[in-house]
Every structure is written in C-alpha cells, then in structure tokens.
Design an enzyme around this catalytic site. Structure first.
Site, PDB file in Angstrom:
ATOM      1  NE  ARG A 162     -53.859  14.978  23.881  1.00  0.00           N
ATOM      2  CZ  ARG A 162     -54.526  14.165  24.701  1.00  0.00           C
ATOM      3  NH1 ARG A 162     -55.781  14.449  25.047  1.00  0.00           N
ATOM      4  NH2 ARG A 162     -53.962  13.082  25.193  1.00  0.00           N
ATOM      5  CB  SER A 232     -47.581  13.246  22.069  1.00  0.00           C
ATOM      6  OG  SER A 232     -47.418  12.279  23.075  1.00  0.00           O
ATOM      7  CD  GLU A 328     -50.941  16.022  21.804  1.00  0.00           C
ATOM      8  OE1 GLU A 328     -50.633  16.311  22.973  1.00  0.00           O
ATOM      9  OE2 GLU A 328     -51.111  14.846  21.420  1.00  0.00           O
TER      10      GLU A 328
END
EC number: 1.3.1.98
Length: 345
Positions: A162, A232, A328
């Site tokens: 990420r 998420s 995230e």
C-alpha cells in the site's frame, strides 16, 4: 462550513460532510495544469481526487479539489503480452471488466476494488494475492509546475505494501495522467486466498476467478452507494516471524501469510474482530457487522466520528496484541493530506 462553496459529500465514498472552496473536473492535461497554476496564484492548496474511495475528510478543505477525469483505454500486443495504456480517470473495476471481455486475463483478482486507475499506483492496490506492481508496466506522471510528463517505470515506482513513490517524492504538485498495464499471455491463476483456494488450477478460468472475487467482496463489503465507507480502513500489519509465531501459538486459527522476506502478514480485520468490535459505534461511525476491517457511516457521521472510532480500535488491538494498526485510508485536512498515524496517536 456554510461559507465555503462546494460540497464534497458526493465526492467521497464515506459520504462525510465536508466542503471545499472550489471543485474542478479536469478531462485533460491542459485543464489540470491551468487549475493548478490558478490555485497557486491565489495561494490556495490543491487536492487531486479520483473517485474519493480511499479518503477521509477530517476538516473542510480550504482550496480547490481537482478531479482527475482523463479517460481512454488503448491496447497493443506482442507475442508475450498485451499492453494497455489507460487514462487515470477510468474506473478500475471497469478496466478489469474490459480486459476480460477482450480475453486479456490477469486483473481478475482485483475486481471490484473501488476507485479510478490513477489512484491504483499510489496505493499499489491489491487483493486476493495480486498487487498492481505485478501488472504495472509504467506510470505517466505530470509535473504540474513545469507542465511536463515523464514516464516512470514500474521499478522506479518503488512499490511496497500500500505504498509507492507517489506518496512521497511525487506527491504534491504531480498528477498521474495514465498507467501502463502489462498482461502476460502465459496466464496462470492466483488461488491462494479466500474461496479461491478451492478452485482447480488446471481447469479454472479468469472469469471463474472474477466471479468468485465479486461474490466474496459483495458478501463481506458494504456497497458505498448504500452505506458510506472507504473499504479497508487499516492496513494488514506485517510483523516479524517471532511475533507471528507467538500470536499463532495463542490463536491457532489466526490468519497469517508468510512474506518473501520472512516477515508475516496478519489480518487486521481478524485482530479487530478478536476485540469484539463488530458493530461498535461512536457518534455516527461504526465498525461493519460483517467485516471488521471496514468502518462505515452508520448515521450522518462526521470525519471526527470516524477519527474517534479508529483511535479506539487501534488502542484496543494494541492492548490485546501489542500491534499498532496503520490506516490505509488517506486523511485530508484543511490544507491537504496529513499523517494518519500521527493524527490517531
């Protein structure tokens, strides 16, 4: 709030109330450059936004929100691979569908990931065992100050979990205008996660995987058109083998995935679930009942509601497992992105 002109509620999938001084939709490089220089002349900050699927507005934005809407998909091929050149404003899931409809497999594990193509390299999006870095050939990057475009190779993108160079060196003042995707003709299925592990690698098709991934995601994740969310919220933590071994010893069913460097990735949703937080609510923000990794806008939530909930979740997980989760989702304040971990600490 009311003295600022443009609502951002419909431009972020959390559907949080926030405002900006101005919103401009840019369908060309020229529009991006012009809007950037106009804002600089006014000494206003600029926020480049795709589909708003991975952002949390924690304050009103004091400048111009610039929507990247550069479109277009072209493809070429050679004996080994198909090469797609995709505009940054294209919807990611529609690209996945386009590739399969044209018999170009390789993106099926990444089905239904929200957002646009230009955002994909920034986060190095990934799901069900596949990450963008495995299919990215290049990224075309606009320097909005200079008005020049440079092609960044996949190796130069410095893709991580990420993470990418576009969160760091090529952050403010740069815009991704297109992405090159390389899909190998020697396709092999990736079947290591979720229900995919039950599929036969000798007979499975890319469409089978696509359908299974869509089914899994729809069963676990709320539709942002119905319930505001940003997918998420936390990254899956990557820990040392020793820490993972300790957790698995205490919780034999704990999901864990060995990484190439010997570290181990744990499932953040499972960690949160072990703290009995599904359905937990602060203000209008809540933990989703089916997937603990997803925070939702349950009832007219504000950015601060989500902040308070995320902070509480981090504290509970740290108290139980001595692991601090990292968001995230990107946190956006009045002048732009802020460090999410620092904001929750």
């Amino acid at each position: 709030m009311s003295n600022q002109r443009s609502s951002l509620k419909h431009l972020n999938t959390f559907a949080l109330p926030a405002y900006a001084s101005n919103v401009i939709s840019a369908g060309s490089v020229e529009t991006l450059i012009a809007a950037w220089h106009e804002s600089k002349a006014k000494r206003q900050p600029v926020l480049l936004l795709g589909e708003g699927s991975n952002v949390l507005f924690i304050k009103n934005f004091s400048g111009t929100v610039l929507l990247n809407r550069i479109m277009g998909i072209t493809s070429t091929e050679d004996s080994a691979a198909w090469h797609l050149h995709v505009g940054a404003g294209e919807n990611w899931h529609q690209l996945v569908c386009h590739s399969l409809q044209n018999n170009m497999p390789g993106l099926e594990n990444l089905a239904l990931i929200p957002g646009c193509v230009g955002s994909a390299p920034i986060q190095n999006i990934g799901a069900y065992g596949v990450e963008l870095k495995q299919v990215c050939e290049y990224v075309d990057l606009l320097d909005m100050d200079k008005g020049t475009i440079q092609r960044i190779s996949a190796e130069e993108c410095q893709f991580g979990y990420r993470d990418s160079i576009f969160k760091h060196r090529y952050g403010n003042g740069f815009a991704i205008v297109s992405v090159g995707i390389k899909l190998m003709k020697s396709w092999t299925p990736t079947l290591g996660y979720g229900d995919l592990i039950h599929m036969d690698p000798l007979t499975v098709t890319a469409t089978d995987i696509f359908n299974s991934v869509c089914t899994m995601r729809r069963s676990k994740l709320p539709d942002p058109m119905v319930t505001g969310n940003a997918g998420s919220f936390f990254k899956n933590p990557v820990v040392s083998a020793a820490i993972a071994e300790e957790i698995v010893h205490c919780y034999p069913n704990a999901p864990h995935y060995l990484q190439p460097d010997g570290s181990v990735k744990l499932a953040a949703g499972w960690l949160i679930d072990q703290c009995s937080l599904k359905g937990y609510q602060i203000g209008g923000a809540a933990v989703h009942q089916q997937q603990a990794l997803v925070l939702i806008n349950q009832s007219e939530a504000t950015g601060q509601d989500v902040i308070h909930l995320a902070r509480y979740i981090r504290q509970q997980v740290a108290q139980r497992f001595s692991i601090w989760l990292e968001p995230e989702v990107r946190f956006i304040a009045d002048n732009g992105e802020v460090n999410a971990v620092e904001h929750l600490s």
